[in-house]
Enzyme design. Structure first.
Site, PDB file in Angstrom:
ATOM      1  N   ASN A  17       0.817  -1.203   0.000  1.00 52.31           N
ATOM      2  CA  ASN A  17       0.000   0.000   0.000  1.00 52.31           C
ATOM      3  C   ASN A  17       0.857   1.262   0.000  1.00 52.31           C
ATOM      4  OD1 ASN A  17      -1.837   2.017   0.400  1.00 52.31           O
ATOM      5  ND2 ASN A  17      -2.996   0.951   1.967  1.00 52.31           N
ATOM      6  N   ASP A  18       1.474   1.528   1.130  1.00 48.48           N
ATOM      7  CA  ASP A  18       2.203   2.802   1.239  1.00 48.48           C
ATOM      8  C   ASP A  18       3.360   2.907   0.251  1.00 48.48           C
ATOM      9  OD1 ASP A  18       0.553   3.709   3.303  1.00 48.48           O
ATOM     10  OD2 ASP A  18       1.660   2.496   4.740  1.00 48.48           O
ATOM     11  N   VAL A  19       3.947   1.754  -0.113  1.00 50.85           N
ATOM     12  CA  VAL A  19       5.109   1.809  -1.010  1.00 50.85           C
ATOM     13  C   VAL A  19       4.722   2.165  -2.438  1.00 50.85           C
ATOM     14  CG1 VAL A  19       6.491   0.238   0.373  1.00 50.85           C
ATOM     15  CG2 VAL A  19       5.050  -0.672  -1.453  1.00 50.85           C
TER      16      VAL A  19
END
Lengths: 497, 91
Positions: free
Chosen positions: A423-425
Site C-alpha cells: 500500500n504505502d510503497v
C-alpha cells in the site's frame, strides 16, 4: 601471565575478530553466508576456551561442567529445531524471540551476581563501596573496571545489565506476540507520560542504589527495579504498530548488545565487550537505516502510535473518491493477453503466506509468453529484505526480482501491475503531497503502467494510516480478498483460458 | 577498556553503514546471534557457583540454556535466510 591465560586471551581476540569480519562479510551478498559461519566459529572458540581455560580465585577452573554442557546441549538442540522448523514468513518473530532469550540471559547473570555481591561481607554499606571487597570475579589479568576497588561501578554494571537485559527480554516477547498475531496494539491513556515516568523511576532507583542513599534493604530495591524494567519493556513495545516492529526489534537487538557488554565489564571479558558493543552500535545504525528507508525518524516510530492519526488527517483531504472493482476472470484475461506483468508484493502477501501461489502464477503466465517481473520496494513487507527472502523460499528466480531503481523506468512499458497487499510503497502521495506523513519516501511508480490491479483485503489504509490516491485513479481496479485465495483462483482461471 | 568500547562503537558504525537493504534482515539476525556472547557470562556464573548453591545453579543453568538458544538459533536462522540468496544467485 601463564600460558593458559594467554591462550584464553588469544581465543577471545580471535572471537572478537571473527565478529568484526563476520559482520563485515554479512553486509555483502556474496560473502554473507561465509561471514555468518565465521562468526559462529569464533563464537564456538570463545565458548570452549571459557569452559576449559577460564580461571578464578587461586587458579581454580570452572566447575559444574556437567551442568554447563547439559545447558549447552539442550539449548543447541532446541535452538536448532526451532530455527529449522520456523516458516520463512515467521522469521521476524523468531529473531525477536531469540533476542529476548539473550536479554533474559543477561538479566539472569545480573541477578546471580547481585546475590553474590550481597553475600560478600558488608558489600553495600557506603563505607565499603570504595574500600574494595575481594570476591571471586576479577581474575583476568587485564586492567579495568572489574578491579575490586571499583565496587560501586561493579554494582552499576550489574544493575544496568539487569535493566537493559530485562527491558529487551520483555519487549522482545511482546514483539514476538504481536508479530505472531497473539497480541493487538494497545495504547493506554497518557501512555507516553507513563513510559517517561517509568524511565525516570528506573534512573532514580539506579542512582539511589549505586549512591547508597538509602537504608532500605537493597534486595527490595533490586526486585523493584526488575519489576519496573519488565513493565517498561512491555509498555514500550505495546503501542507500536505492527509494521514498525522490525525497527523495534532492531532497536531491542542493540539493547541486548549493550546488556552483553555490561557483562563484559563485569567479568573483564574482552570478547563479551567487543561483541556486545559491536552489536549495540551496529544495531543502532541498522535501526536508523531502516527508519531512513521508510523515511521516518526513530522518534516518529516510537511515538508514532500517538502522532500517526493526527498527522494522517492532513493528507486524507482528497480521499473518499470512488474506486472500481474487477472480477477474477477479467483479471485473468487481462493478464494473459499482456506482454509484460509486474508483481508488487507487500505485507499482505507475507501475511497470507502466498509466496508459493505467487510463483505458480508467475509460471502460468510465463508459459503463456507473458514477461513477469517482481518489483521489490526496499521496505516492502515486515522487514527490509523480507520480500526477497520470501520469494526466494518459493523458488522465484533471483533475476526476476527487481529493485526499485531498476524497475521504476520499466513501468511505462508495463501492461499490468499486480499489487499484492502493498500500500504505502505505491502511494503517489509520497511524491506529490507535501502534507502527507510519508512525503519524500521513494515509491514504486506503478501509475505509469497501463493497468493497475490492487489486491487487498479491504479498503483499509496501510500502516501509515493514510488513504492511497492510487486506488481511486481511473486505471486502477481493486481485487478484494486474501492474497493466497485470490492468487489460487487467478491461477485456475488462467489455466482454463 | 574504554578504548575498546570506543573503537568497537566506531567499528560497528563503519562496518554497517554500507549495506544493501536486501541484507538488512539477515544482518540483523546475524548481529542478534553475535550478542549471544552473553552465554560466556552465563558459563562463568555457572562454573563459579558452589555445588550447594542451588539458586545460582538453577539460574545459571537457565541462563546457559537461554544464551545457547540465542547463539545457535540466531546463527542457524541467519544461515537459512542466506542459503536462499545463495542458491538463487547461481541460476
Amino acid at each position: 601471565m601463564d600460558l593458559q591465560n594467554f591462550i584464553l586471551l588469544l581465543s577471545y581476540l580471535i572471537g572478537s575478530i571473527t565478529f568484526i569480519v563476520g559482520l563485515k562479510m554479512l553486509s555483502h551478498p556474496d560473502t554473507a553466508r561465509k561471514g555468518n559461519l565465521i562468526a559462529a566459529a569464533g563464537m564456538s572458540i570463545a565458548i570452549f576456551a571459557t569452559i576449559f581455560l577460564y580461571t578464578f580465585g587461586a587458579e581454580e577452573h570452572l566447575g559444574n561442567k556437567l551442568w554447563i554442557f547439559g545447558g549447552l546441549l539442550i539449548g543447541t538442540v532446541v535452538g536448532t529445531m526451532m530455527a529449522k522448523k520456523v516458516q520463512m514468513t515467521a522469521m521476524p518473530q523468531m529473531v525477536s524471540l531469540f533476542n529476548g532469550m539473550g536479554g533474559a540471559c543477561a538479566a539472569i547473570i545480573s541477578i546471580v551476581e547481585f546475590k553474590h555481591l550481597q553475600h560478600a561481607p558488608k558489600m553495600l554499606s557506603i563505607e565499603n563501596l570504595t574500600n574494595g571487597i575481594q570476591f571471586n570475579l576479577d581474575q583476568l589479568p587485564i586492567e579495568g573496571f572489574g578491579q575490586p576497588e571499583h565496587a560501586g561501578l561493579k554494582l552499576l554494571t550489574i544493575l544496568l545489565g539487569l535493566v537493559i537485559g530485562t527491558v529487551s527480554f520483555s519487549g522482545s516477547i511482546i514483539a514476538f506476540g504481536k508479530l505472531n498475531g497473539n497480541l493487538k496494539d494497545r495504547v493506554l491513556p497518557a501512555q507516553q507520560v507513563i513510559n517517561i515516568g517509568l524511565l525516570l523511576v528506573i534512573v532514580a532507583l539506579l542512582v539511589i542504589m549505586v549512591g547508597g542513599f538509602t537504608s532500605l534493604n537493597p534486595q527490595y530495591l533490586f526486585w523493584a527495579l526488575f519489576a519496573i524494567s519488565v513493565l517498561y519493556g512491555v509498555l514500550f513495545v505495546m503501542p507500536i504498530g505492527g509494521a514498525d516492529m522490525p525497527v523495534v526489534i532492531s532497536l531491542l537487538n542493540s539493547f541486548t548488545g549493550v546488556a552483553a557488554a555490561c557483562g563484559g565489564f563485569l567479568y573483564d571479558n574482552p570478547v563479551m565487550l567487543t561483541g556486545g558493543i559491536l552489536v549495540g552500535s551496529a544495531g543502532t545504525i541498522l535501526t536508523i537505516l531502516m527508519c531512513k528507508a521508510m523515511n521516518r525518524s526513530l522518534t516518529n516510530v516510537i511515538v508514532g502510535a500517538f502522532g500517526g492519526n493526527a498527522a494522517g488527517g492532513g493528507a486524507s483531504g482528497e480521499s473518499g473518491g470512488s474506486y472500481k472493482e474487477i472480477s477474477m476472470s477479467d483479471t485473468a484475461v487481462l493478464m494473459a493477453y499482456s506482454k509484460k506483468v509486474v508483481i508488487v508484493p507487500g505485507y499482505g502477501l507475507a501475511v497470507a503466506q502466498a509466496q508459493h501461489t505467487c510463483h505458480e502464477l508467475e509460471k502460468v503466465l510465463d508459459e503463456k509468453g507473458v514477461e513477469v517481473a517482481y518489483a521489490i520496494h526496499p521496505v516492502a513487507g515486515r522487514m527490509p529484505g523480507h520480500m526477497n527472502v520470501l520469494l526466494a523460499e518459493a523458488d522465484v528466480s533471483y533475476d526476476k526480482l527487481k529493485e526499485m531503481e531498476e524497475i521504476n523506468p520499466e513501468f511505462a512499458q508495463t501492461d499490468v501491475v499486480l499489487i499484492l497487499g502493498a500500500n504505502d510503497v505505491v502511494n503517489p502521495a509520497a511524491k506529490n503531497d507535501p502534507s502527507s506523513p510519508i512525503y519524500g519516501m521513494p515509491i514504486l511508480e506503478v501509475e505509469h503502467a497501463q493497468h493497475v490491479i490492487v489486491n487487498k483485503r479491504s479498503m483499509k489504509p496501510g500502516y501509515a494510516g493514510i488513504e492511497n490516491a492510487l486506488f481511486f485513479q481511473p486505471k486502477t481496479s481493486m481485487l478484494f480478498g486474501d492474497a493466497k485465495k485470490v492468487l489460487q483462483d487467478l491461477v485456475s482461471e488462467l489455466k482454463n483460458l | 577498556m574504554i578504548t575498546i568500547v570506543i573503537l568497537s562503537i566506531f567499528l560497528g558504525i563503519e562496518v554497517i553503514s554500507r549495506v544493501p537493504s536486501v541484507l538488512h534482515t539477515p544482518l540483523m539476525s546475524g548481529a542478534n546471534a553475535i550478542h549471544g556472547v552473553v552465554i560466556i557470562g552465563a558459563i562463568i556464573v555457572m562454573g563459579q557457583a558452589e555445588p550447594t548453591d542451588y539458586l545460582s545453579l538453577i539460574l545459571g543453568f537457565l541462563a546457559v540454556i537461554l544464551g545457547t538458544l540465542n547463539v545457535v538459533g540466531g546463527f542457524v536462522v541467519t544461515d537459512r535466510m542466506l542459503e536462499m540468496f545463495k542458491s538463487k544467485k547461481k541460476k
